[in-house]
Design a protein around this motif. Sequence first.
Motif, PDB file in Angstrom:
ATOM      1  N   ILE A   6       0.844  -1.197   0.000  1.00 27.04           N
ATOM      2  CA  ILE A   6       0.000   0.000   0.000  1.00 27.04           C
ATOM      3  C   ILE A   6       0.881   1.249   0.000  1.00 27.04           C
ATOM      4  CG2 ILE A   6      -1.775   1.284   1.240  1.00 27.04           C
ATOM      5  CD1 ILE A   6      -2.837  -1.320   2.313  1.00 27.04           C
ATOM      6  N   HIS A   7       0.625   2.125  -0.941  1.00 24.20           N
ATOM      7  CA  HIS A   7       1.360   3.381  -1.069  1.00 24.20           C
ATOM      8  C   HIS A   7       0.712   4.439  -0.180  1.00 24.20           C
ATOM      9  CE1 HIS A   7       2.191   7.195  -3.559  1.00 24.20           C
ATOM     10  NE2 HIS A   7       3.299   6.902  -2.895  1.00 24.20           N
ATOM     11  N   ASP A  37      -4.223   5.393 -14.952  1.00 21.20           N
ATOM     12  CA  ASP A  37      -4.151   6.728 -14.362  1.00 21.20           C
ATOM     13  C   ASP A  37      -2.776   7.045 -13.785  1.00 21.20           C
ATOM     14  OD1 ASP A  37      -6.870   7.064 -14.937  1.00 21.20           O
ATOM     15  OD2 ASP A  37      -7.467   6.165 -13.025  1.00 21.20           O
ATOM     16  N   LEU A  38      -1.811   6.137 -13.992  1.00 18.06           N
ATOM     17  CA  LEU A  38      -0.486   6.299 -13.396  1.00 18.06           C
ATOM     18  C   LEU A  38       0.589   6.399 -14.476  1.00 18.06           C
ATOM     19  CD1 LEU A  38      -0.935   3.585 -10.636  1.00 18.06           C
ATOM     20  CD2 LEU A  38      -1.047   6.056 -10.304  1.00 18.06           C
ATOM     21  N   THR A  39       1.771   6.905 -14.103  1.00 21.49           N
ATOM     22  CA  THR A  39       2.879   7.023 -15.045  1.00 21.49           C
ATOM     23  C   THR A  39       3.301   5.640 -15.532  1.00 21.49           C
ATOM     24  OG1 THR A  39       3.677   9.003 -13.904  1.00 21.49           O
ATOM     25  CG2 THR A  39       5.220   7.876 -15.373  1.00 21.49           C
ATOM     26  N   PRO A  40       3.274   5.375 -16.841  1.00 24.20           N
ATOM     27  CA  PRO A  40       3.657   4.044 -17.347  1.00 24.20           C
ATOM     28  C   PRO A  40       5.078   3.673 -16.938  1.00 24.20           C
ATOM     29  CG  PRO A  40       2.587   5.348 -19.068  1.00 24.20           C
ATOM     30  CD  PRO A  40       2.833   6.279 -17.913  1.00 24.20           C
ATOM     31  N   GLY A  41       5.247   2.419 -16.505  1.00 29.15           N
ATOM     32  CA  GLY A  41       6.573   1.916 -16.186  1.00 29.15           C
ATOM     33  C   GLY A  41       7.140   2.365 -14.864  1.00 29.15           C
ATOM     34  N   ASP A  45       6.234  -2.706 -10.337  1.00 31.76           N
ATOM     35  CA  ASP A  45       6.633  -3.686  -9.319  1.00 31.76           C
ATOM     36  C   ASP A  45       5.861  -3.527  -8.009  1.00 31.76           C
ATOM     37  OD1 ASP A  45       8.469  -4.724 -11.088  1.00 31.76           O
ATOM     38  OD2 ASP A  45      10.136  -3.524 -10.321  1.00 31.76           O
ATOM     39  N   CYS A  46       5.014  -2.500  -7.937  1.00 26.86           N
ATOM     40  CA  CYS A  46       4.284  -2.219  -6.700  1.00 26.86           C
ATOM     41  C   CYS A  46       2.793  -2.543  -6.823  1.00 26.86           C
ATOM     42  CB  CYS A  46       4.444  -0.750  -6.304  1.00 26.86           C
ATOM     43  SG  CYS A  46       6.156  -0.201  -6.163  1.00 26.86           S
ATOM     44  N   TYR A  47       2.371  -3.007  -7.991  1.00 21.55           N
ATOM     45  CA  TYR A  47       0.952  -3.282  -8.204  1.00 21.55           C
ATOM     46  C   TYR A  47       0.488  -4.485  -7.395  1.00 21.55           C
ATOM     47  CZ  TYR A  47       0.838  -0.053 -12.199  1.00 21.55           C
ATOM     48  OH  TYR A  47       0.889   1.047 -13.001  1.00 21.55           O
ATOM     49  N   SER A  48      -0.795  -4.479  -7.072  1.00 20.16           N
ATOM     50  CA  SER A  48      -1.460  -5.605  -6.433  1.00 20.16           C
ATOM     51  C   SER A  48      -2.555  -6.128  -7.357  1.00 20.16           C
ATOM     52  CB  SER A  48      -2.093  -5.183  -5.096  1.00 20.16           C
ATOM     53  OG  SER A  48      -1.111  -4.768  -4.173  1.00 20.16           O
ATOM     54  N   GLU A  49      -2.728  -7.435  -7.358  1.00 18.73           N
ATOM     55  CA  GLU A  49      -3.863  -8.038  -8.047  1.00 18.73           C
ATOM     56  C   GLU A  49      -4.882  -8.429  -6.987  1.00 18.73           C
ATOM     57  OE1 GLU A  49      -3.823 -10.832 -11.660  1.00 18.73           O
ATOM     58  OE2 GLU A  49      -4.219 -12.182  -9.989  1.00 18.73           O
ATOM     59  N   LEU A 124      -8.916  -7.238 -10.326  1.00 16.58           N
ATOM     60  CA  LEU A 124      -8.398  -5.925 -10.692  1.00 16.58           C
ATOM     61  C   LEU A 124      -6.920  -5.817 -10.321  1.00 16.58           C
ATOM     62  CD1 LEU A 124     -11.351  -3.810  -9.256  1.00 16.58           C
ATOM     63  CD2 LEU A 124     -11.045  -4.574 -11.601  1.00 16.58           C
ATOM     64  N   THR A 125      -6.182  -5.096 -11.124  1.00 13.57           N
ATOM     65  CA  THR A 125      -4.768  -4.849 -10.863  1.00 13.57           C
ATOM     66  C   THR A 125      -4.538  -3.346 -10.823  1.00 13.57           C
ATOM     67  OG1 THR A 125      -4.069  -6.891 -11.958  1.00 13.57           O
ATOM     68  CG2 THR A 125      -2.413  -5.170 -11.703  1.00 13.57           C
ATOM     69  N   GLY A 126      -3.790  -2.890  -9.827  1.00  6.97           N
ATOM     70  CA  GLY A 126      -3.495  -1.473  -9.719  1.00  6.97           C
ATOM     71  C   GLY A 126      -2.653  -1.183  -8.495  1.00  6.97           C
ATOM     72  N   LEU A 127      -2.524   0.094  -8.178  1.00  5.95           N
ATOM     73  CA  LEU A 127      -1.727   0.535  -7.038  1.00  5.95           C
ATOM     74  C   LEU A 127      -2.659   0.855  -5.881  1.00  5.95           C
ATOM     75  CD1 LEU A 127       1.111   1.356  -5.962  1.00  5.95           C
ATOM     76  CD2 LEU A 127       0.562   3.686  -6.716  1.00  5.95           C
ATOM     77  N   LEU A 128      -2.516   0.129  -4.779  1.00  4.21           N
ATOM     78  CA  LEU A 128      -3.265   0.434  -3.567  1.00  4.21           C
ATOM     79  C   LEU A 128      -2.648   1.654  -2.896  1.00  4.21           C
ATOM     80  CD1 LEU A 128      -3.667  -3.199  -2.204  1.00  4.21           C
ATOM     81  CD2 LEU A 128      -5.519  -1.732  -3.054  1.00  4.21           C
ATOM     82  N   SER A 129      -3.485   2.657  -2.593  1.00  4.42           N
ATOM     83  CA  SER A 129      -2.990   3.893  -1.988  1.00  4.42           C
ATOM     84  C   SER A 129      -3.927   4.339  -0.872  1.00  4.42           C
ATOM     85  CB  SER A 129      -2.888   5.013  -3.030  1.00  4.42           C
ATOM     86  OG  SER A 129      -1.930   4.729  -4.008  1.00  4.42           O
ATOM     87  N   VAL A 130      -3.343   4.945   0.163  1.00  2.00           N
ATOM     88  CA  VAL A 130      -4.140   5.542   1.228  1.00  2.00           C
ATOM     89  C   VAL A 130      -4.821   6.792   0.678  1.00  2.00           C
ATOM     90  CG1 VAL A 130      -4.042   6.657   3.490  1.00  2.00           C
ATOM     91  CG2 VAL A 130      -2.662   4.621   3.035  1.00  2.00           C
TER      92      VAL A 130
END
Length: 217
Positions: A6-7, A37-41, A45-49, A124-130
């Motif tokens: 989680i970011h 919605d995020l900067t490509p690349g 390595d921080c994504y969650s499925e 779903l795959t993406g970046l978990l953020s607070v």
Amino acid sequence: MAIWKIHYPSWEMECCGTPFSVGDEVAWIVQLESPDDLTPGLWDDCYSEVEGVLHPLTGEDGPGAVLRAGGLTALWAAPPPYPAEPSQAVGSPQAAEARQVAESWQTAEPPQAVAAPYPPRARLTGLLSVNDHGPEPEVVPQTTGRVRAIHVVTRGFRETAPGSRTLVPVPGELRLRPERTCPKWFADEVPTEPGGTVGHRSETGVLVTLETPDTPA
């Protein structure tokens, strides 16, 4: 139990956050950010499925859905995803409808233009953020878990043109530094190597390894 990355963005912590340490129990409102919605690349390595149950938001709380899986509750504010069930796989009428709605989001005026048909379950795959500045806990319940690791995130930036002073993220320029405690304040200027492609580095938050109870979705 389940383990999530989680970011916690620096601006969220510096504004309203409370520092925490490895071993602490925390409770946060979490959002799953779409890779679109995020900067490509940058965050690959921080994504969650996450595969779980989707509860669509309605009225003033929408558009979007609440995703529940493995002790995690997260807001999904992107267009409707493809569902996880084989009966609703890509190519099915449900998936075709979801794709049509997703495409309409590109031209519609958010947020009231589209009534999105979210499937009952999705992967779903993406970046978990607070997300401390989004929905209330009554809309998106907090995720509670125990902190197992903390890494300060340092990102690299470069000017859009020499002398422009407009900085953009450099894909692949993300560094993680282990810490025992999340700082309250983050360094805006981090030294860079002379002659490199990165002209500026900043600490932009922390990446937290969070352990949650493995409750059924």
